[in-house]
Write an enzyme that holds these catalytic residues in place. Structure first.
Site, PDB file in Angstrom:
ATOM      1  N   ASP A   1      43.147 -79.470 172.580  1.00 46.31           N
ATOM      2  CA  ASP A   1      42.204 -79.123 173.641  1.00 46.31           C
ATOM      3  C   ASP A   1      41.308 -80.313 173.983  1.00 46.31           C
ATOM      4  O   ASP A   1      40.956 -81.102 173.100  1.00 46.31           O
ATOM      5  CB  ASP A   1      41.342 -77.943 173.172  1.00 46.31           C
ATOM      6  CG  ASP A   1      40.596 -77.276 174.315  1.00 46.31           C
ATOM      7  OD1 ASP A   1      40.969 -77.491 175.484  1.00 46.31           O
ATOM      8  OD2 ASP A   1      39.633 -76.540 174.030  1.00 46.31           O
TER       9      ASP A   1
ATOM     10  N   HIS B   1      45.777 -86.143 180.104  1.00 48.44           N
ATOM     11  CA  HIS B   1      47.042 -85.610 179.596  1.00 48.44           C
ATOM     12  C   HIS B   1      47.944 -86.725 179.084  1.00 48.44           C
ATOM     13  O   HIS B   1      48.627 -86.572 178.064  1.00 48.44           O
ATOM     14  CB  HIS B   1      47.739 -84.800 180.685  1.00 48.44           C
ATOM     15  CG  HIS B   1      46.989 -83.576 181.113  1.00 48.44           C
ATOM     16  ND1 HIS B   1      46.454 -82.678 180.216  1.00 48.44           N
ATOM     17  CD2 HIS B   1      46.678 -83.100 182.353  1.00 48.44           C
ATOM     18  CE1 HIS B   1      45.860 -81.696 180.874  1.00 48.44           C
ATOM     19  NE2 HIS B   1      45.968 -81.936 182.167  1.00 48.44           N
TER      20      HIS B   1
ATOM     21  N   SER C   1      50.584 -73.218 177.603  1.00 54.36           N
ATOM     22  CA  SER C   1      50.491 -71.777 177.369  1.00 54.36           C
ATOM     23  C   SER C   1      51.046 -70.997 178.552  1.00 54.36           C
ATOM     24  O   SER C   1      51.168 -71.516 179.678  1.00 54.36           O
ATOM     25  CB  SER C   1      49.039 -71.365 177.120  1.00 54.36           C
ATOM     26  OG  SER C   1      48.315 -71.298 178.328  1.00 54.36           O
TER      27      SER C   1
ATOM     28  N   TRP D   1      50.031 -71.519 183.791  1.00 55.92           N
ATOM     29  CA  TRP D   1      50.630 -71.501 185.124  1.00 55.92           C
ATOM     30  C   TRP D   1      49.591 -71.195 186.191  1.00 55.92           C
ATOM     31  O   TRP D   1      49.845 -71.419 187.383  1.00 55.92           O
ATOM     32  CB  TRP D   1      51.761 -70.476 185.182  1.00 55.92           C
ATOM     33  CG  TRP D   1      52.918 -70.805 184.299  1.00 55.92           C
ATOM     34  CD1 TRP D   1      53.281 -70.159 183.153  1.00 55.92           C
ATOM     35  CD2 TRP D   1      53.872 -71.863 184.465  1.00 55.92           C
ATOM     36  NE1 TRP D   1      54.391 -70.748 182.597  1.00 55.92           N
ATOM     37  CE2 TRP D   1      54.782 -71.799 183.393  1.00 55.92           C
ATOM     38  CE3 TRP D   1      54.045 -72.853 185.429  1.00 55.92           C
ATOM     39  CZ2 TRP D   1      55.841 -72.688 183.240  1.00 55.92           C
ATOM     40  CZ3 TRP D   1      55.096 -73.743 185.293  1.00 55.92           C
ATOM     41  CH2 TRP D   1      55.985 -73.657 184.208  1.00 55.92           C
TER      42      TRP D   1
ATOM     43  N   LEU E   1      60.299 -84.053 159.015  1.00 54.71           N
ATOM     44  CA  LEU E   1      59.261 -83.207 159.569  1.00 54.71           C
ATOM     45  C   LEU E   1      59.824 -82.361 160.708  1.00 54.71           C
ATOM     46  O   LEU E   1      60.628 -82.831 161.518  1.00 54.71           O
ATOM     47  CB  LEU E   1      58.104 -84.059 160.087  1.00 54.71           C
ATOM     48  CG  LEU E   1      56.904 -83.320 160.701  1.00 54.71           C
ATOM     49  CD1 LEU E   1      55.594 -83.975 160.281  1.00 54.71           C
ATOM     50  CD2 LEU E   1      57.010 -83.285 162.234  1.00 54.71           C
TER      51      LEU E   1
ATOM     52  N   LEU F   1      41.225 -68.938 169.218  1.00 50.18           N
ATOM     53  CA  LEU F   1      42.658 -69.174 169.100  1.00 50.18           C
ATOM     54  C   LEU F   1      43.365 -69.200 170.450  1.00 50.18           C
ATOM     55  O   LEU F   1      44.473 -69.752 170.565  1.00 50.18           O
ATOM     56  CB  LEU F   1      43.306 -68.115 168.200  1.00 50.18           C
ATOM     57  CG  LEU F   1      42.992 -68.232 166.705  1.00 50.18           C
ATOM     58  CD1 LEU F   1      43.580 -67.057 165.945  1.00 50.18           C
ATOM     59  CD2 LEU F   1      43.530 -69.541 166.150  1.00 50.18           C
TER      60      LEU F   1
END
Length: 251
Positions: free
Chosen positions: A25, A42, A70, A74, A136, A200
């Site tokens: 964030d 970004h 997420s 959109w 990983l 969250l």
């Protein structure tokens, strides 16, 4: 609250979390604070992803899950969505070879139905190319929402009940968890959210039932190994009882 930098050699000799999930964030606020367009935030956020994957692998973390886009994103302006999709395309095309070379396995969670076919192919290609890697695991939550994930799992269970393959009395938490997007992966031990926000935001709601939550003030583009290690150090100081009276050892 100020960011705490912890040198690598100062990490306590304690268990490292096996699975770390990150809500990335603050890209837009990072850019705004510098008088830059949001897309630059970004872009710098993608660089932070690269740094974090390298650091996590060095530290010994086995799984990193990142909340990249997420289901609610959109609703953002079409221009910003276009920029984000362009960054995703470039990340997969430019970084996938390096991830593969570093033995990183890429997994994707989230709803794929209805995605742009090119994006869908890129996501599938990333998973297929790295499927056999055993280093990983990088889990990318794309077009993801935790409530939507739980609804998809419930719908699949309902379909089995309707087909007579399952009785309603057979449904329990373990069975529902089998229908989540990545049922084979362990729940996150630690969830980190950057930028100082403390929620969250519809991320891994089922899987985070007993995760430790650490909120850091750092905007995501500035996230680095020191920030990650500081969050792990805080995690290591927690007592994880999972609803019991005695703390469980290990991660």
């Amino acid at each position: 609250m100020t960011e705490v930098k912890v040198p690598s050699d100062a990490m306590p000799a304690m268990p490292v979390p096996r699975h770390v999930a990150i809500i990335m964030d603050g890209n837009g606020r990072w850019a705004a604070a510098r008088g830059l367009p949001r897309v630059e935030g970004h872009r710098r956020g993608v660089e932070a992803v690269r740094r974090t994957v390298r650091a996590a692998s060095d530290i010994g973390i086995q799984i990193v899950t990142i909340f990249s886009f997420s289901a609610e994103n959109w609703a953002r302006p079409a221009s910003e969505i276009g920029e984000l999709m362009g960054l995703l395309r470039r990340f997969i095309r430019n970084d996938l070879a390096d991830l593969h070379k570093s033995n990183v396995r890429v997994r994707i969670i989230g709803e794929r139905e209805g995605l742009d076919p090119e994006i869908g192919r890129l996501l599938n290609d990333a998973e297929e190319l790295t499927r056999d890697n055993d280093g990983l695991t990088l889990v990318v939550a794309f077009n993801y929402g935790a409530r939507q994930e739980i609804v998809r799992a419930a719908r699949r269970l309902a379909e089995q009940v309707a087909a007579g393959a399952l009785s309603p009395s057979d449904i329990d938490t373990d069975r529902l968890a089998r229908f989540l997007d990545a049922p084979d992966l362990p729940d996150p031990d630690l969830i980190i959210r950057t930028s100082g926000e403390q929620r969250l935001s519809n991320f891994l709601l089922w899987q985070s039932a007993y995760s430790e939550l650490v909120f850091v003030p750092t905007y995501w583009p500035d996230f680095d190994r020191g920030t990650l290690e500081a969050a792990i150090r805080e995690y290591q100081q927690r007592e994880r009882r999972f609803g019991g009276l005695v703390a469980k050892t290990g991660s």
